[in-house]
Design a protein around this motif. Structure first.
Motif, PDB file in Angstrom:
ATOM      1  N   ASP A  21      -3.148  12.334   0.582  1.00 47.04           N
ATOM      2  CA  ASP A  21      -3.396  10.759   0.557  1.00 47.04           C
ATOM      3  C   ASP A  21      -2.925  10.672  -0.900  1.00 47.04           C
ATOM      4  O   ASP A  21      -3.555  10.852  -1.998  1.00 47.04           O
ATOM      5  CB  ASP A  21      -5.050  10.592   0.723  1.00 47.04           C
ATOM      6  CG  ASP A  21      -5.176   9.152   0.604  1.00 47.04           C
ATOM      7  OD1 ASP A  21      -4.242   8.568   0.346  1.00 47.04           O
ATOM      8  OD2 ASP A  21      -6.245   8.860   0.934  1.00 47.04           O
ATOM      9  N   ALA A  54      -2.179   7.908  -2.653  1.00 46.36           N
ATOM     10  CA  ALA A  54      -2.787   6.943  -3.147  1.00 46.36           C
ATOM     11  C   ALA A  54      -4.157   7.202  -3.812  1.00 46.36           C
ATOM     12  O   ALA A  54      -4.452   6.831  -4.748  1.00 46.36           O
ATOM     13  CB  ALA A  54      -2.917   5.562  -2.381  1.00 46.36           C
ATOM     14  N   SER A  60      -1.384   1.979  -1.552  1.00 47.49           N
ATOM     15  CA  SER A  60      -0.394   2.786  -0.326  1.00 47.49           C
ATOM     16  C   SER A  60       0.759   1.559  -0.072  1.00 47.49           C
ATOM     17  O   SER A  60       1.509   2.009   0.187  1.00 47.49           O
ATOM     18  CB  SER A  60      -1.261   2.708   0.890  1.00 47.49           C
ATOM     19  OG  SER A  60      -2.340   4.106   0.480  1.00 47.49           O
ATOM     20  N   LEU A  79       3.811   3.252   1.234  1.00 47.92           N
ATOM     21  CA  LEU A  79       3.307   4.674   2.097  1.00 47.92           C
ATOM     22  C   LEU A  79       2.629   3.936   3.484  1.00 47.92           C
ATOM     23  O   LEU A  79       2.472   4.996   4.539  1.00 47.92           O
ATOM     24  CB  LEU A  79       2.343   5.343   1.370  1.00 47.92           C
ATOM     25  CG  LEU A  79       2.948   6.054   0.202  1.00 47.92           C
ATOM     26  CD1 LEU A  79       1.541   6.715  -0.783  1.00 47.92           C
ATOM     27  CD2 LEU A  79       3.951   7.014   0.393  1.00 47.92           C
ATOM     28  N   ASP A  80       2.428   2.655   3.596  1.00 48.18           N
ATOM     29  CA  ASP A  80       1.803   2.321   5.114  1.00 48.18           C
ATOM     30  C   ASP A  80       2.789   1.733   5.926  1.00 48.18           C
ATOM     31  O   ASP A  80       2.491   1.399   7.007  1.00 48.18           O
ATOM     32  CB  ASP A  80       1.002   1.068   4.529  1.00 48.18           C
ATOM     33  CG  ASP A  80       1.621  -0.122   3.899  1.00 48.18           C
ATOM     34  OD1 ASP A  80       2.741   0.235   3.402  1.00 48.18           O
ATOM     35  OD2 ASP A  80       1.323  -0.984   3.761  1.00 48.18           O
ATOM     36  N   TRP A 136       5.407   8.250  -8.513  1.00 46.70           N
ATOM     37  CA  TRP A 136       4.256   7.614  -7.827  1.00 46.70           C
ATOM     38  C   TRP A 136       2.987   7.334  -9.059  1.00 46.70           C
ATOM     39  O   TRP A 136       2.111   6.738  -8.742  1.00 46.70           O
ATOM     40  CB  TRP A 136       3.683   8.119  -6.643  1.00 46.70           C
ATOM     41  CG  TRP A 136       4.732   7.928  -5.543  1.00 46.70           C
ATOM     42  CD1 TRP A 136       5.402   6.808  -5.050  1.00 46.70           C
ATOM     43  CD2 TRP A 136       4.827   8.757  -4.404  1.00 46.70           C
ATOM     44  NE1 TRP A 136       6.093   6.674  -4.288  1.00 46.70           N
ATOM     45  CE2 TRP A 136       5.666   7.964  -3.562  1.00 46.70           C
ATOM     46  CE3 TRP A 136       4.161   9.782  -3.938  1.00 46.70           C
ATOM     47  CZ2 TRP A 136       5.964   8.572  -2.144  1.00 46.70           C
ATOM     48  CZ3 TRP A 136       4.439  10.575  -2.786  1.00 46.70           C
ATOM     49  CH2 TRP A 136       5.273   9.752  -1.928  1.00 46.70           C
TER      50      TRP A 136
END
Length: 313
Positions: A33, A35, A52, A57-58, A81
């Motif tokens: 994960d 985020a 995200s 990332l979604d 990131w």
């Protein structure tokens, strides 16, 4: 020759795409994960979801991959990131450090391997045995152990060279050279061992060839036969080994940079891997593969120059 170069460039481009794709898929398969890692464990679900979405990332995997490839093809490797820094700029800052150490190591390896291999092939006897023993020892001892020994002896105890740190070439050429000598030697020893034995073996075989006896019968000196004819014919096998050793030097630079505290691309990639910083790690991998492909292309050109049969095979 042009067709020869085109085939090598095409093969190199395919390799870059394959490695980039494999790295992207492996990073996506970790299930981390990102985020949550960026924001911390105390972040709310809504904040994580927003992050995200901000990082993309979604989106579906195929869409993310296509977007990254499209940007990379234009020379844009994205942003970190975690810090938001440009990956391109991070690579520009760290790449000269790694290239300085690796290319210096390659130069040392080439000079030493030709000298030692030639001496072993020509002298034989105890010289040959000493070179073989040194080659086995150099190949067996890992580069990080050599680096630690050099740091303790030459840097800490004797104080001849700095133990850690890097000085840019533009700042001071002398300090730059002092800062890369120990890391370069640490990397060069293993490459020297393998390449020297290849030079030795190839040169022994060539010196027994009929054309060498013909050259000697015409009154050519041993020096002329060896340096003008024999070494050129011994070059292709040595270049093949040297190309493999270069890949090993790039990999070994990750550990050596840690030992000497060098802010190189190996340190950058290692930090990105620990944090799960996908864009930085992808950028480091892609640039490293491009460098390896470029160096191997230059070695292929040298191989084709030394052995014309390669250009028509």
């Amino acid at each position: 020759m042009l067709l020869f170069l085109f085939r090598r460039i095409a093969a190199g481009a395919v390799l870059v795409v394959v490695v980039a794709t494999a790295t992207f898929l492996l990073l996506s398969a970790t299930g981390t994960d990102v985020a949550r890692n960026v924001l911390g464990e105390t972040a709310t679900r809504s904040a994580v979801a927003a992050k995200s979405h901000e990082l993309g990332l979604d989106q579906p995997l195929a869409e993310r991959y296509w977007h990254w490839m499209e940007q990379a093809a234009q020379g844009n490797l994205g942003s970190s990131w975690f810090t938001g820094d440009s990956v391109n700029q991070s690579l520009v800052d760290t790449l000269p450090v790694t290239l300085s150490v690796v290319l210096a190591g390659m130069l040392i390896a080439v000079v030493l391997s030709v000298a030692l291999g030639t001496a072993a092939a020509l002298r034989g006897g105890w010289v040959d045995r000493v070179v073989q023993f040194a080659a086995v020892l150099g190949a067996a001892v890992p580069s990080f152990l050599i680096a630690l020994v050099l740091v303790v002896t030459l840097a800490v105890q004797l104080g001849w060279l700095p133990a850690t740190g890097y000085v840019a070439l533009g700042t001071s050429a002398t300090d730059w050279l002092r800062s890369i000598i120990l890391p370069a030697v640490s990397l060069a020893i293993g490459a020297t061992a393998a390449t020297a034995m290849q030079v030795r073996g190839a040169l022994i075989d060539i010196l027994r060839a009929d054309f060498v006896r013909t050259l000697r019968s015409r009154g050519l000196t041993t020096r002329s036969v060896v340096f003008k004819h024999a070494l050129r014919n011994a070059g292709p096998p040595a270049l093949t080994v040297l190309a493999l050793q270069f890949i090993g030097l790039i990999g070994g630079a990750v550990v050596v940079e840690k030992v000497f505290g060098l802010p190189g691309i190996g340190t950058l990639a290692n930090s990105a891997a620990v944090r799960g910083d996908g864009p930085v790690l992808l950028g480091a991998v892609v640039v490293t593969v491009v460098i390896i492909v470029a160096v191997n292309l230059l070695l292929d050109i040298a191989y084709g120059w030394l052995n014309p049969k390669v250009r028509v095979s």
